[in-house]
Design a protein around this motif. Structure first.
Motif, PDB file in Angstrom:
ATOM      1  N   THR A  56      56.262  40.030  28.219  1.00 21.22           N
ATOM      2  CA  THR A  56      55.209  39.438  27.404  1.00 21.22           C
ATOM      3  C   THR A  56      54.456  40.505  26.620  1.00 21.22           C
ATOM      4  N   VAL A  57      54.318  40.246  25.323  1.00 18.43           N
ATOM      5  CA  VAL A  57      53.640  41.166  24.431  1.00 18.43           C
ATOM      6  C   VAL A  57      52.374  40.488  23.910  1.00 18.43           C
ATOM      7  N   SER A  90      45.747  42.668  34.009  1.00 19.01           N
ATOM      8  CA  SER A  90      47.211  42.745  34.166  1.00 19.01           C
ATOM      9  C   SER A  90      47.904  41.421  33.872  1.00 19.01           C
ATOM     10  N   LYS A  91      47.473  40.734  32.810  1.00 15.84           N
ATOM     11  CA  LYS A  91      48.101  39.472  32.471  1.00 15.84           C
ATOM     12  C   LYS A  91      49.297  39.665  31.530  1.00 15.84           C
ATOM     13  N   LEU A  92      49.446  40.867  31.011  1.00 10.43           N
ATOM     14  CA  LEU A  92      50.468  41.134  30.005  1.00 10.43           C
ATOM     15  C   LEU A  92      51.384  42.254  30.462  1.00 10.43           C
ATOM     16  N   ASP A  93      52.635  42.255  29.962  1.00  8.73           N
ATOM     17  CA  ASP A  93      53.501  43.401  30.227  1.00  8.73           C
ATOM     18  C   ASP A  93      53.174  44.548  29.283  1.00  8.73           C
ATOM     19  N   MET A  94      52.911  44.216  28.031  1.00 12.99           N
ATOM     20  CA  MET A  94      52.498  45.271  27.106  1.00 12.99           C
ATOM     21  C   MET A  94      51.609  44.697  26.009  1.00 12.99           C
ATOM     22  N   GLY A 102      41.132  38.680  18.846  1.00 15.40           N
ATOM     23  CA  GLY A 102      40.419  39.943  18.690  1.00 15.40           C
ATOM     24  C   GLY A 102      40.593  40.880  19.867  1.00 15.40           C
ATOM     25  N   GLY A 103      40.059  42.099  19.720  1.00 19.81           N
ATOM     26  CA  GLY A 103      40.253  43.159  20.698  1.00 19.81           C
ATOM     27  C   GLY A 103      39.683  42.841  22.079  1.00 19.81           C
ATOM     28  N   GLY A 104      38.576  42.103  22.134  1.00 15.98           N
ATOM     29  CA  GLY A 104      37.914  41.840  23.407  1.00 15.98           C
ATOM     30  C   GLY A 104      38.777  41.038  24.362  1.00 15.98           C
ATOM     31  N   ASP A 105      39.346  39.949  23.877  1.00 16.08           N
ATOM     32  CA  ASP A 105      40.184  39.107  24.720  1.00 16.08           C
ATOM     33  C   ASP A 105      41.448  39.838  25.153  1.00 16.08           C
ATOM     34  N   LEU A 106      41.977  40.637  24.236  1.00 14.32           N
ATOM     35  CA  LEU A 106      43.182  41.398  24.552  1.00 14.32           C
ATOM     36  C   LEU A 106      42.883  42.412  25.655  1.00 14.32           C
TER      37      LEU A 106
END
Lengths: 497, 323
Positions: free
Chosen positions: B154-155, B201-205, B190-194
């Motif tokens: 997941t990206v 650790s919800k994303l692989d990258m 936006g940057g905050g949610d990311l």
């Protein structure tokens, strides 16, 4: 007791005459932009960013915090008096607040909003002092599945406010959900319901819709009936809250705070969800539920406390993780980095003086806002004695100004009129307006969280149950559905036995 | 009594309004330039545009400038306005890579290359970031896994389709032999949610500019595996893609355009103005403060750079079926 010492030093910094002046400017400016629909605290802080070149960091943040809290206060004033919510977080306040105002209880509604905001803001700030780092680390553990479940809960709870006719309620809710779909689909980049108009591709601003449906719709409705109906004179009420009002307000304040603070601290929580949940809770718990819809003070006290507590909650991830959870926090963060200050866990150690001054100024700002707003309440309330044609002309002017201020586009004025007509038609056919607004606010978020969850879970539906919080919330939803049947069953059993 | 309250209310209301059309400097002197910003106050283009204007005014290269925001459709609405003011000799617009993609995803009839290129101001490298507890320690590990199961990784990024954070993983995938359509990209608001998704650790990258994550990187809460520019980023211990053996340079940039059909003299005047601004110590200080990388480029050179960017974006979005 490092925290206490820090806080005392913070008060020493925040109470210098110069910083006190900045706090005053902040809360007054914040109240003003909160009152005006369209211009929010985020935009105000952004436009004031250039002053950070010339002002001490502590002073700038004291002012920004004042603007933020002030905006949360100010939003309620127009909601209650003019049925024109200034911010999406005070949409719910308009429901009972405006009904109270029409029954001559505007002063009480404004007072319970102001005191509730003060109580919630102070408790929220105290919680911020006590728990900032630990909450923040927990907050980021929540992912899309949990948010989806929480929003589903809010949507299910909302069916309670669908009004007398469930069918009409659902029609309004689905209208709202459909309006919420307008715009570019964030995941695939496809335009949905935009009719080829680029201005629609960012979706329709919730403030424009709320103001149109509530204020314009009502103004048109009143205009349509002006000649046929006798003039309703708004009775002049007592200027202050009575004993009964206090008794009915204090629990909703506390419950509202309990909803607002954690939602503010959650990355995708926001200030709107806790106001919905608080409203529904108060309605369920009220001793006189029949008053809801006709101006119940609990319905103002709870949601107003909730939106202010969420403002305090927002500062938790911002200060301890450098994580902005809404637009205002993002802009404040930009200001911090502009000073070369990096927020994060080290912030309390490296720039402790600044953080504590900021927190102290939140307490001071809260007090200033109470002092500013409470005596004004009876004065504002007198505004409603303006003859109706002038009053509604004023509301129309104010609503248009606000809608235009959102993006400075004439197109928003066209939208305002369009949805105003929709509001008129809804009143004509007896459709409740609240479910529509809730649909517009919750629909898109629900969709984003669902699709994000599914995408991260590679399309497996089971991923929706992958987080403990999500599972707990689903259990609550099932219980909510089952509760009426269960209580009936329990009540019947003894009779049959 | 009522009238006085109404007046008081109006005064209260007009206070923030007065701050809205922010203009600076004195009122004298006729040729007043306008700078259009294609997003909301506080956004990236807004910060860049206002900083450039402030520098020009403070150093008295120009008299007064009017800065105004035209929001909508990731810059498409502002771009339409620029095109409609064909030949206007007093208008500039701050824009960047995100606007290029938005013109395609919004299916407008306007072409970027119709506008008059003035100058590119700054650039920002994108980064490939992973959560602190990620099993990947180098970009090679990550790419190897990604190739095995492109959809399974997941990206996440901070921009909607067509924006820099979306275009970068697509180009990266293509550079290592993965079909862009197979990339499992999730846009965040936006940057905050990311950042929240990364910390949790919800994303692989995640693919994003690293400016907003400086502190989290320093504290080891986020690992950066590679950066996309030609040079490493100071303070970030990660190789460039080229150093890691991947043939890709990707930068997010911001610059200034003028409307189509302006006279050659006006274009030259604007280029001279921005060149002079670029040379001031005040601008250097702005760059240092905001951590922006200088990427100054003007006129013809910027024009051909725009053409190249336009092609790249179009190719990627066509492959994804978005054009």
């Amino acid at each position: 007791m490092d925290a206490l010492n820090g806080l005392m030093d913070g008060f020493a910094t925040a109470l210098t005459p110069m910083n006190l002046l900045y706090a005053c400017i902040g809360v007054i400016l914040g109240t003003a932009v909160g009152v005006l629909p369209g211009i929010g605290p985020a935009m105000t802080v952004a436009l004031l960013l250039p002053i950070t070149y010339n002002v001490e960091p502590a002073s700038a943040f004291i002012m920004f915090a004042g603007i933020y809290y002030g905006g949360m206060y100010g939003g309620s004033t127009t909601s209650i008096l003019l049925n024109t919510p200034g911010e999406s977080s005070s949409v719910i306040t308009a429901l009972e607040g405006n009904k109270m105002a029409k029954a001559g209880r505007a002063a009480q509604a404004l007072a319970t909003a102001a005191i509730g905001s003060f109580v919630a803001g102070s408790i929220g700030t105290a919680l911020l002092v006590a728990f900032a780092p630990s909450i923040a680390n927990l907050a980021v553990k929540l992912g899309a599945p949990s948010y989806f479940a929480i929003m589903l809960l809010a949507l299910v709870a909302v069916t309670a406010v669908l009004g007398a006719s469930k069918l009409r309620g659902f029609i309004a809710l689905f209208l709202g959900l459909a309006i919420g779909l307008v715009g570019i689909d964030g995941l695939t980049g496809q335009n949905r319901l935009t009719l080829g108009i680029p201005l629609l591709s960012d979706g329709i601003d919730i403030v424009v819709i709320a103001v149109a449906i509530f204020a314009i719709g009502e103004a048109l409705w009143v205009a349509a009936h002006l000649r046929r109906r006798p003039v309703e004179v708004i009775p002049v009420g007592r200027p202050w809250m009575g004993k009964e009002d206090w008794k009915r307000s204090w629990m909703p304040w506390l419950r509202g705070t309990a909803y607002g603070f954690p939602f503010g601290a959650l990355p995708a929580g926001g200030a709107e969800l806790p106001t919905f949940l608080s409203y529904v809770t108060e309605r369920k718990l009220a001793k006189k539920p029949e008053e809801f819809g006709h101006g119940a003070i609990e319905g103002v006290a709870g949601p107003e406390a909730a939106n202010n507590a969420s403002a305090a909650g927002t500062l938790v991830p911002m200060l301890s993780l450098g994580l902005p959870t809404n637009a205002t926090a993002a802009v404040m963060l930009a200001a911090m980095t502009g000073y070369g200050i990096q927020p994060g866990p080290a912030l309390f150690e490296e720039h402790g003086d600044l953080v504590w001054a900021l927190i102290a100024s939140l307490f001071i700002g809260n007090l200033l806002l109470l002092v500013l707003n409470l005596p004004l309440a009876p004065l504002w309330a007198k505004l409603l004695r303006t003859p109706r044609p002038y009053l509604y002309a004023g509301i129309l002017f104010f609503a248009s100004l606000g809608a235009y201020a959102v993006n400075l586009q004439w197109f928003d004025l066209a939208l305002l009129l369009f949805f105003g007509l929709l509001g008129l038609l809804m009143r004509r056919f007896g459709l409740p307006t609240l479910p529509l607004i809730i649909g517009v606010i919750l629909g898109p978020r629900l969709e984003i969280q669902l699709r994000q969850a599914l995408q991260l879970g590679e399309g497996q539906w089971s991923t929706l149950f992958s987080e403990p919080v999500a599972v707990i919330v689903y259990v609550v939803i099932v219980l909510l559905f089952a509760a009426p049947y269960l209580t009936r069953l329990v009540r019947r059993t003894p009779q049959e036995a | 009594m009522t009238r006085r309250q109404l007046l008081a209310m109006l005064a209260l209301v007009s206070a923030p309004l007065a701050g809205c059309g922010v203009t600076r400097g004195d009122d004298s002197g006729p040729p007043r330039l306008r700078m259009m910003i294609p997003n909301r106050p506080g956004g990236g283009y807004d910060l860049t545009g206002r900083a450039a204007v402030a520098t020009m005014e403070d150093t008295e290269l120009t008299k007064r400038f009017e800065v105004f925001n035209v929001t909508g459709a990731s810059g498409t609405v502002a771009m339409a306005r620029l095109m409609n003011e064909k030949g206007a000799e007093d208008l500039l617009m701050t824009m960047g890579l995100g606007v290029v993609g938005a013109l395609y995803t919004n299916k407008t009839k306007y072409k970027l290359t119709d506008a008059t290129p003035i100058a590119r101001l700054i650039e920002e490298s994108e980064g490939v970031a992973v959560p602190a507890d990620s099993p990947y320690t180098s970009i090679d590990d990550l790419i190897a896994d990604w190739k095995k199961d492109p959809g399974g990784l997941t990206v996440g990024g901070g921009s909607s389709p067509g924006g820099p954070d979306h275009l970068f993983p697509m180009e990266l995938a293509r550079a290592v032999g993965i079909k862009a359509t197979e990339v499992n990209y999730t846009p965040y608001d936006g940057g905050g949610d990311l950042l929240a998704a990364l910390l949790g650790s919800k994303l692989d990258m995640a693919t994003s500019g690293l400016g907003e994550f400086t502190e989290q990187i320093k504290e080891g809460k986020i690992k950066v595996l590679a950066v996309s520019g030609e040079k490493k980023i100071t303070g970030v211990d990660a190789p460039t893609l080229q150093e890691a053996g991947i043939d890709l340079v990707f930068i997010n940039w911001r610059g200034v355009l003028a409307p189509p059909g302006v006279s050659a003299e006006t274009a030259t005047t604007f280029i001279t103005l921005l060149t002079e601004m670029h040379a001031t110590p005040e601008w250097k200080e702005v760059l240092r403060q905001k951590d922006w990388t200088d990427a100054f480029m003007t006129g013809e050179e910027f024009g051909s750079f725009l053409k190249d960017q336009d092609n790249r974006v179009a190719t990627t979005l066509k492959e994804l079926g978005l054009v």
